[in-house]
Write a protein that holds these residues in place. Structure first.
Motif, PDB file in Angstrom:
ATOM      1  N   ASN A  17      37.486  44.265  33.876  1.00  0.00           N
ATOM      2  CA  ASN A  17      36.659  45.349  33.748  1.00  0.00           C
ATOM      3  C   ASN A  17      37.153  47.047  34.843  1.00  0.00           C
ATOM      4  OD1 ASN A  17      35.551  43.699  32.991  1.00  0.00           O
ATOM      5  ND2 ASN A  17      33.041  44.230  32.989  1.00  0.00           N
ATOM      6  N   ARG A  48      38.111  49.127  33.313  1.00  0.00           N
ATOM      7  CA  ARG A  48      37.677  50.072  31.366  1.00  0.00           C
ATOM      8  C   ARG A  48      36.878  51.409  33.067  1.00  0.00           C
ATOM      9  NH1 ARG A  48      33.016  46.723  30.357  1.00  0.00           N
ATOM     10  NH2 ARG A  48      32.853  47.351  32.196  1.00  0.00           N
ATOM     11  N   GLY A 108      23.678  42.851  38.750  1.00  0.00           N
ATOM     12  CA  GLY A 108      24.802  42.249  38.566  1.00  0.00           C
ATOM     13  C   GLY A 108      26.168  43.387  38.522  1.00  0.00           C
ATOM     14  N   GLY A 132      28.654  44.575  38.796  1.00  0.00           N
ATOM     15  CA  GLY A 132      29.744  44.881  38.683  1.00  0.00           C
ATOM     16  C   GLY A 132      30.989  45.802  39.310  1.00  0.00           C
ATOM     17  N   ASP A 168      25.986  43.386  43.253  1.00  0.00           N
ATOM     18  CA  ASP A 168      26.625  42.433  42.772  1.00  0.00           C
ATOM     19  C   ASP A 168      27.204  40.915  44.010  1.00  0.00           C
ATOM     20  OD1 ASP A 168      28.582  42.417  39.973  1.00  0.00           O
ATOM     21  OD2 ASP A 168      29.133  40.903  41.323  1.00  0.00           O
ATOM     22  N   PHE A 169      27.891  39.725  42.695  1.00  0.00           N
ATOM     23  CA  PHE A 169      27.896  39.302  44.056  1.00  0.00           C
ATOM     24  C   PHE A 169      29.295  38.812  44.359  1.00  0.00           C
ATOM     25  CE2 PHE A 169      28.022  35.112  41.468  1.00  0.00           C
ATOM     26  CZ  PHE A 169      28.073  35.126  40.802  1.00  0.00           C
ATOM     27  N   ASP A 178      23.272  37.672  46.933  1.00  0.00           N
ATOM     28  CA  ASP A 178      23.714  36.815  44.871  1.00  0.00           C
ATOM     29  C   ASP A 178      21.691  37.585  44.302  1.00  0.00           C
ATOM     30  OD1 ASP A 178      22.784  35.419  43.158  1.00  0.00           O
ATOM     31  OD2 ASP A 178      23.341  32.863  44.544  1.00  0.00           O
ATOM     32  N   ILE A 179      22.186  37.578  43.195  1.00  0.00           N
ATOM     33  CA  ILE A 179      20.753  37.937  42.329  1.00  0.00           C
ATOM     34  C   ILE A 179      19.135  36.806  42.250  1.00  0.00           C
ATOM     35  CG2 ILE A 179      21.329  39.623  40.729  1.00  0.00           C
ATOM     36  CD1 ILE A 179      20.989  37.338  37.959  1.00  0.00           C
ATOM     37  N   PRO A 201      22.725  44.647  33.422  1.00  0.00           N
ATOM     38  CA  PRO A 201      23.391  45.641  31.821  1.00  0.00           C
ATOM     39  C   PRO A 201      24.826  43.767  32.030  1.00  0.00           C
ATOM     40  CG  PRO A 201      24.508  46.447  33.888  1.00  0.00           C
ATOM     41  CD  PRO A 201      23.280  46.075  34.166  1.00  0.00           C
ATOM     42  N   TRP A 202      24.898  43.345  30.920  1.00  0.00           N
ATOM     43  CA  TRP A 202      25.917  42.680  30.444  1.00  0.00           C
ATOM     44  C   TRP A 202      25.338  41.340  31.830  1.00  0.00           C
ATOM     45  CZ3 TRP A 202      28.541  42.405  26.265  1.00  0.00           C
ATOM     46  CH2 TRP A 202      28.740  43.497  25.569  1.00  0.00           C
TER      47      TRP A 202
HETATM   48  C1  SAM Z   1      29.606  40.631  32.258  1.00  0.00           C
HETATM   49  S1  SAM Z   1      29.516  40.867  34.747  1.00  0.00           S
HETATM   50  C2  SAM Z   1      28.955  42.394  33.989  1.00  0.00           C
HETATM   51  C3  SAM Z   1      29.361  43.454  34.673  1.00  0.00           C
HETATM   52  C4  SAM Z   1      29.400  44.978  34.542  1.00  0.00           C
HETATM   53  N1  SAM Z   1      27.260  44.412  34.665  1.00  0.00           N
HETATM   54  C5  SAM Z   1      29.557  45.546  33.507  1.00  0.00           C
HETATM   55  O1  SAM Z   1      28.938  45.844  32.343  1.00  0.00           O
HETATM   56  O2  SAM Z   1      30.608  45.540  33.616  1.00  0.00           O
HETATM   57  C6  SAM Z   1      28.709  40.221  35.185  1.00  0.00           C
HETATM   58  C7  SAM Z   1      28.356  40.333  36.378  1.00  0.00           C
HETATM   59  O3  SAM Z   1      27.487  40.285  37.162  1.00  0.00           O
HETATM   60  C8  SAM Z   1      28.094  39.545  38.161  1.00  0.00           C
HETATM   61  N2  SAM Z   1      26.731  38.673  38.273  1.00  0.00           N
HETATM   62  C9  SAM Z   1      27.070  37.357  37.787  1.00  0.00           C
HETATM   63  N3  SAM Z   1      26.044  36.119  38.515  1.00  0.00           N
HETATM   64  C10 SAM Z   1      25.406  36.745  39.939  1.00  0.00           C
HETATM   65  C11 SAM Z   1      25.000  36.743  40.910  1.00  0.00           C
HETATM   66  N4  SAM Z   1      24.450  35.386  40.476  1.00  0.00           N
HETATM   67  N5  SAM Z   1      24.681  37.580  41.764  1.00  0.00           N
HETATM   68  C12 SAM Z   1      25.091  38.211  41.752  1.00  0.00           C
HETATM   69  N6  SAM Z   1      25.802  38.905  40.834  1.00  0.00           N
HETATM   70  C13 SAM Z   1      26.107  38.226  39.973  1.00  0.00           C
HETATM   71  C14 SAM Z   1      29.848  39.371  38.033  1.00  0.00           C
HETATM   72  O4  SAM Z   1      29.772  39.189  39.336  1.00  0.00           O
HETATM   73  C15 SAM Z   1      30.242  40.786  36.788  1.00  0.00           C
HETATM   74  O5  SAM Z   1      29.919  41.686  38.058  1.00  0.00           O
END
Ligand code: SAM
Length: 457
Positions: free
Chosen positions: A145, A148, A180, A182, A203-204, A258-259, A275-276
């Motif tokens: 990512n 991108r 999240g 990213g 994000d974590f 952590d969310i 997002p995602w």
């Molecule tokens: C599918 S990726 C999407 C990333 C970004 N939003 C994008 O659209 O490119 C999911 C993101 O959520 C983060 N994530 C997943 N679980 C998480 C948590 N428990 N706490 C914080 N971040 C988290 C991951 O590190 C990742 O960057």
């Protein structure tokens, strides 16, 4: 290194006790109730409920990623010692050595300011708080990512921004939180477009946040991309320059945490963007939606964007679009309007692999304040405290039988018996019907050999 500003500290609440405001102590944040310090690495607040243990765990993941890269390099170097390679294969492998060596160094350099060190002293409190990093989220899970977001993804990034802006409609973000976030491009784009008073990307994953923070302030970073299906040999590990169109102002902030244990006081944001994210988190959507509700001001808006592809093992949590709308509606929001659109996804110029994905976006406006939510607990009591009986579930029973059968079959491999000898013994012990014994044992040994190859034995 600058400590978090007073404006930022005022938004925060301790992620451990969920109530104490955070104070600034030296460069770090501090909870006087829990007497815990939350470090600040190169300007990035580390806001996990159990900072020491999460730090140790991310460090372990970093070590794991480096070991995997080293294992891969060892195998390539070993292969290169062979004399019967095609010239083109040799060239490709030599290119891989250069690319993977550079990749390891790039990641080490990026993570160095986080000072990740081995100290597992906090692991028991980490468990006690029922927080745990999901085992399937490695340091490099969403690594592509990055390219991108900050190199070739203009079309995709613009399509995402347009869809989120359509969902926002008349709502103008003033204080925005992106969960999240990213590698950070959507957070950056929304911040640049709407010029809110403040935005936070959360994000974590320390690698992704570290890149987002540096690139969004105008730094150029060189990193390697490893496309899923490289078009040519030199597209593997191709060097990319990551950069933002222009530096963001200093109202764009990044945080690591952590969310499931968010470090924010209630009603601090008028806009929260996910997002995602919602379909990859293990927590039940209703609780997650309620927590978002609590963080929003009374006129706040939740923008959710991405896919709705829930793979939770519990059938009730494999939500459809209609269930998502009903859950959001029941969590203190007006019924969301869900828009769908097809957008390109991960269409790297160096890869033969890309997809078009029909994504959704909703804007859910808050209409009631949810006062109480249960905290997400990643682990049950019998695992955390270790005093109550380990439950003997059907899953454990099945696993026990399978393990016993595997152990018995493996004990028959003595370097002398053939596949047919082993099949005869397995049939005589009535582990498999005689007419299926040879085929079953062959499958078992094939899987074992495959696994060995995968692990590099
Ligand atoms: C599918 S990726 C999407 C990333 C970004 N939003 C994008 O659209 O490119 C999911 C993101 O959520 C983060 N994530 C997943 N679980 C998480 C948590 N428990 N706490 C914080 N971040 C988290 C991951 O590190 C990742 O960057």
């Amino acid at each position: 290194m600058t400590p978090p500003s007073a404006t930022i500290s005022a938004l925060l609440a301790c992620p451990r006790c969920d109530k104490t405001p955070m104070a600034t102590q030296d460069n770090d944040l501090y909870c006087s109730g829990c007497k815990v310090k939350f470090p600040n690495f190169a300007g990035l607040p580390w806001l996990f409920a159990e900072p020491q243990a999460s730090w140790a765990e991310w460090r372990a993941r970093w070590q794991y990623a480096l070991q995997q890269l080293k294992l891969s390099l060892d195998r390539i170097n070993e292969t290169l010692r062979s004399t019967d390679l095609y010239a083109a294969t040799r060239t490709r492998l030599e290119h891989r050595v250069i690319a993977e060596t550079a990749h390891s160094k790039d990641i080490e350099a990026l993570l160095a300011p986080l000072g990740l060190r081995t100290d597992l002293s906090g692991i028991s409190t980490y468990l006690a708080l029922r927080t745990r990093l999901p085992p399937d989220q490695g340091l490099l899970t969403y690594y592509n990512n990055v390219h991108r977001d900050w190199c070739w993804g203009d079309k995709e990034n613009a399509a995402s921004l347009a869809l989120v802006n359509d969902a926002l409609a008349e709502h103008k973000p003033k204080r925005m939180l992106v969960l999240g976030a990213g590698a950070g491009r959507l957070t950056y784009d929304l911040h640049q477009y709407h010029t809110p008073d403040m935005s936070i990307g959360f994000d974590f994953n320390p690698l992704l946040v570290g890149i987002a923070a540096r690139v969004s302030t105008g730094e150029r970073i060189t990193m390697r991309e490893f496309p899923i299906a490289p078009k040519t040999a030199s597209d593997y590990g191709i060097e990319r320059v990551l950069q933002a169109p222009e530096p963001a102002n200093d109202q764009l902030h990044w945080m690591i945490g952590d969310i499931h244990r968010l470090p924010f006081a209630t009603q601090q944001f008028d806009t929260i963007v996910t997002p995602w994210l919602i379909d990859i988190v293990p927590e039940e959507l209703g609780s997650f939606a309620s927590r978002i509700n609590q963080l929003l001001t009374d006129d706040g808006c939740w923008i959710n964007f991405g896919s709705l592809s829930f793979h939770n093992t519990h059938p009730a949590a494999q939500y459809s679009q209609e269930e998502c709308a009903a859950i959001v509606d029941a969590s203190g929001f007006l019924p969301p309007h869900i828009a769908t659109r097809s957008i390109p996804y991960m269409d790297s110029p160096s890869s033969r692999h890309a997809r078009t994905e029909e994504v959704i976006a909703w804007a859910a406006h808050k209409d009631a304040h949810i006062k109480r939510t249960t905290r997400y607990e990643a682990l049950p009591d019998w695992l955390v405290r270790g005093q109550s009986p380990v439950p003997l579930t059907q899953g454990v029973r099945t696993q026990t039988t399978t393990t016993q059968v595997h152990a018995f079959l493996l004990s028959l491999i003595d370097g002398k018996r053939s596949l047919q000898d082993i099949a005869k013994i397995a049939a005589a012990k009535q582990l498999v019907p005689a007419h299926e014994a040879e085929a079953t044992i062959r499958n078992f040994l094939i899987k074992m050999a495959d696994e060995g190859r995968r692990l590099g034995y």
